[in-house]
Design an enzyme around this catalytic site. Structure first.
Site, PDB file in Angstrom:
ATOM      1  N   ASP A 183       0.918  -1.133   0.000  1.00  0.00           N
ATOM      2  CA  ASP A 183       0.000   0.000   0.000  1.00  0.00           C
ATOM      3  C   ASP A 183       0.953   1.177   0.000  1.00  0.00           C
ATOM      4  O   ASP A 183       1.561   1.487   1.025  1.00  0.00           O
ATOM      5  CB  ASP A 183      -0.853  -0.005   1.274  1.00  0.00           C
ATOM      6  CG  ASP A 183      -1.821   1.163   1.293  1.00  0.00           C
ATOM      7  OD1 ASP A 183      -1.410   2.271   0.904  1.00  0.00           O
ATOM      8  OD2 ASP A 183      -2.978   0.982   1.694  1.00  0.00           O
ATOM      9  N   HIS A 184       1.143   1.808  -1.156  1.00  0.00           N
ATOM     10  CA  HIS A 184       2.278   2.734  -1.250  1.00  0.00           C
ATOM     11  C   HIS A 184       2.133   3.934  -0.303  1.00  0.00           C
ATOM     12  O   HIS A 184       3.103   4.598   0.008  1.00  0.00           O
ATOM     13  CB  HIS A 184       2.546   3.157  -2.698  1.00  0.00           C
ATOM     14  CG  HIS A 184       1.611   4.201  -3.223  1.00  0.00           C
ATOM     15  ND1 HIS A 184       0.365   3.913  -3.684  1.00  0.00           N
ATOM     16  CD2 HIS A 184       1.748   5.538  -3.341  1.00  0.00           C
ATOM     17  CE1 HIS A 184      -0.227   5.027  -4.074  1.00  0.00           C
ATOM     18  NE2 HIS A 184       0.595   6.038  -3.874  1.00  0.00           N
ATOM     19  N   HIS A 246      -5.687   2.915   1.063  1.00  0.00           N
ATOM     20  CA  HIS A 246      -4.920   4.076   1.530  1.00  0.00           C
ATOM     21  C   HIS A 246      -5.633   4.839   2.662  1.00  0.00           C
ATOM     22  O   HIS A 246      -5.036   5.162   3.676  1.00  0.00           O
ATOM     23  CB  HIS A 246      -4.661   5.065   0.393  1.00  0.00           C
ATOM     24  CG  HIS A 246      -4.057   4.443  -0.836  1.00  0.00           C
ATOM     25  ND1 HIS A 246      -3.128   3.431  -0.772  1.00  0.00           N
ATOM     26  CD2 HIS A 246      -4.231   4.690  -2.160  1.00  0.00           C
ATOM     27  CE1 HIS A 246      -2.765   3.085  -2.003  1.00  0.00           C
ATOM     28  NE2 HIS A 246      -3.430   3.839  -2.860  1.00  0.00           N
TER      29      HIS A 246
HETATM   30  C1  BG6 Z   1      -3.213   4.604  -6.446  1.00  0.00           C
HETATM   31  C2  BG6 Z   1      -4.545   4.677  -7.134  1.00  0.00           C
HETATM   32  O1  BG6 Z   1      -3.196   3.547  -5.533  1.00  0.00           O
HETATM   33  O2  BG6 Z   1      -2.984   5.820  -5.748  1.00  0.00           O
HETATM   34  C3  BG6 Z   1      -4.580   5.857  -8.077  1.00  0.00           C
HETATM   35  O3  BG6 Z   1      -4.767   3.483  -7.853  1.00  0.00           O
HETATM   36  C4  BG6 Z   1      -4.230   7.126  -7.363  1.00  0.00           C
HETATM   37  O4  BG6 Z   1      -5.858   5.990  -8.689  1.00  0.00           O
HETATM   38  C5  BG6 Z   1      -2.917   6.954  -6.596  1.00  0.00           C
HETATM   39  O5  BG6 Z   1      -4.068   8.150  -8.349  1.00  0.00           O
HETATM   40  C6  BG6 Z   1      -2.647   8.154  -5.728  1.00  0.00           C
HETATM   41  O6  BG6 Z   1      -1.355   8.044  -5.223  1.00  0.00           O
HETATM   42  P1  BG6 Z   1      -0.530   9.345  -4.800  1.00  0.00           P
HETATM   43  O7  BG6 Z   1       0.725   8.797  -4.215  1.00  0.00           O
HETATM   44  O8  BG6 Z   1      -0.317  10.136  -6.068  1.00  0.00           O
HETATM   45  O9  BG6 Z   1      -1.386  10.074  -3.832  1.00  0.00           O
END
Ligand code: BG6
Length: 508
Positions: A183-184, A246
């Site tokens: 989950d980045h 997230h």
């Molecule tokens: C991803 C989603 O997990 O997170 C995307 O699939 C989204 O739709 C992205 O744009 C958002 O990541 P960040 O790091 O740009 O907030």
């Protein structure tokens, strides 16, 4: 920081976007930071046929285009691309995995590393079980000598049932402690900093409960639309794409009890308890507690942008939500009665993710406030951009009387001028290499998060009366989401009421 032990990283889906945009630049950054193993190799796998030379060339381009390292040291890039080789593999063809196994062991001998292998599935989720099964068939999945770790990317299923099914299938082939679910958001410095802010300071935690906190608000806004991902997104929507993972992880870190240690299970156990304590939103309550929206065409700062239904890959009559806002409660001693409000959406006015803790007002108002100042104290943890923390509180306006003005005390990560904030993938890849699973979602967390969103999914699927509100691209979503935050003078925090001319985020 320690260098990880020697290993080989195998990337399935090596010709895809995730590999070029995120994984290779992050690995290159680890190289720059001297955080790659002494003996290391990357084996790219995919259906496309590449020679090693072509693959290296393609990855070099991806470093030049996407790396955050300012100094593209040619010598270092050459050294890095020397780690790379390629093996064409059809993920559903077991005999290709025999070939992969030979290649992998040959490479391990060549670079003189024990058979420590990490398998990164940068493929569509439908391939995860197949790849694991084929690796298992050729005895590449189990520990014999060396370790075997598996990285998978969200979505971890489509709903509770498919999420459980994915876990079941993987567990038949590999053990939970071999699985690293990315989950980045957990790889973001500022998300980890929620733990430090709360548990390294003595001043916040005593107030961090229902006695002093009025409500908690978490916003993750994006200014972009669905871009080239319309096909995927239309079958996903904001609830699955952002909330189930997230946003609920951020809720977990904001609301959890102090863990007894930094061990990976201590933290995840506490997050899990929060997820288990989320009050179920009954299907019948969904219309009152959840608002969904979809962006419509509009002109943003002079540029026409299409509505969601006109994006490539999206059905013309799609009811998929590109915005969702939810009000819910956490049924435990600390949070009983405190509403949590979360929202996320695409094509909102700006890109910002923040956690806002709204403290209760003082019990008796002694002072005259400036006109329009109804604010109580707020602690704003800015996840991105302009990472930092902001505390809003009242001060006396100079002059006669006791007029009160709301002011900011803020800290910006950029003030650490000489410290570079690593990208989420850099941190997470490093953690897998050293075998630390703290920042990865565990099977029970994923399933519990699905359990929370399930009644919302069911209500939307079963009741056509529940509206999908349109909102013009570039606005803050359907205005009915304001109704979720009831009460006089209460609204969502609008972090960029004063957009600068170039549309960039600017703090008030
Ligand atoms: C991803 C989603 O997990 O997170 C995307 O699939 C989204 O739709 C992205 O744009 C958002 O990541 P960040 O790091 O740009 O907030």
């Amino acid at each position: 920081m320690e260098k990880p032990g020697n290993l080989i990283l195998v990337i399935f889906g090596a010709s895809g976007d995730l590999t070029s945009r995120k994984l290779i630049p992050a690995l290159f950054s680890l190289k720059v930071q001297k955080l790659l193993p002494e003996k290391f190799a990357i084996l790219g796998c995919g259906r496309t046929e590449y020679s090693d030379i072509d693959f290296r060339k393609k990855m070099r381009e991806s470093i030049l285009s996407f790396s955050e390292e300012k100094d593209h040291d040619k010598g270092l890039i050459d050294e890095f691309t020397g780690y790379l080789s390629y093996c064409s593999v059809d993920n559903s063809n077991p005999s290709d995995f025999e070939k992969l196994k030979k290649e992998l062991f040959a490479r391990a001998i060549e670079i003189d590393t024990p058979p420590n292998f990490i398998f990164y599935m940068a493929t569509p989720p439908s391939m995860y079980s197949k790849i694991a099964e084929n690796l298992h068939k050729v005895q590449l999945a189990e520990y014999s000598s060396g370790f075997r770790r598996f990285i998978i990317e969200k979505p971890f299923g489509y709903d509770l049932e498919s999420g459980r099914e994915l876990n079941r299938t993987l567990h038949e082939l590999i053990t939970e402690d071999q699985i690293y679910r990315i989950d980045h958001y957990l790889g973001k410095e500022t998300v980890q900093n929620v733990l430090v802010t709360r548990f390294a300071n003595g001043i916040f935690e005593p107030l961090w409960n229902r006695n002093y906190i009025h409500r908690v608000e978490i916003t993750s806004a994006e200014s972009i639309g669905v871009e080239e991902r319309g096909g995927y997104y239309d079958s996903s929507g904001a609830l699955r794409d952002m909330v189930q993972n997230h946003l609920l992880q951020m809720v977990g870190l904001t609301a959890m009890e102090p863990p007894s240690s930094l061990g990976s299970n201590s933290i995840r156990n506490e997050v899990l308890k929060v997820l288990q304590s989320l009050q179920t939103i009954k299907e019948a309550d969904v219309p009152g507690q959840v608002v969904r929206g979809q962006y419509t065409g509009s002109t943003i700062r002079g540029v026409c942008v299409p509505g969601y239904r006109y994006e490539n890959g999206v059905a013309k009559d799609s009811r998929t939500e590109t915005y969702v806002a939810i009000k819910f409660f956490i049924n435990n001693w600390r949070w009983g009665g405190v509403p949590f409000y979360i929202r996320t959406g695409k094509r909102l006015p700006t890109r910002v993710t923040e956690i806002v803790i709204h403290f209760k007002k003082t019990p008796h108002h002694l002072f005259q406030r400036e006109v329009g100042n109804l604010a109580s104290n707020q602690l704003i943890i800015r996840i991105q951009p302009d990472e930092g923390i902001l505390l809003k509180f009242d001060m006396k306006e100079p002059g006669a009387g006791f007029n009160v003005k709301n002011v900011n005390m803020d800290f910006h990560y950029r003030d650490f001028a000489d410290i570079r904030v690593p990208s989420a993938y850099e941190r997470l890849l490093y953690d897998v290499m050293i075998g630390d699973s703290t920042l990865f979602s565990r099977d029970d967390e994923v399933e519990t998060a699905w359990k929370f969103v399930e009644p919302i999914q069911k209500a939307w699927a079963n009741n056509r009366e529940i509206k999908v509100y349109g909102y013009p691209a570039g606005t803050w979503g359907p205005s009915v989401s304001n109704d979720l935050i009831e009460g006089c003078g209460l609204t969502w925090r609008y972090p960029c009421k004063n957009l600068s001319d170039d549309g960039l985020y600017c703090e008030l």
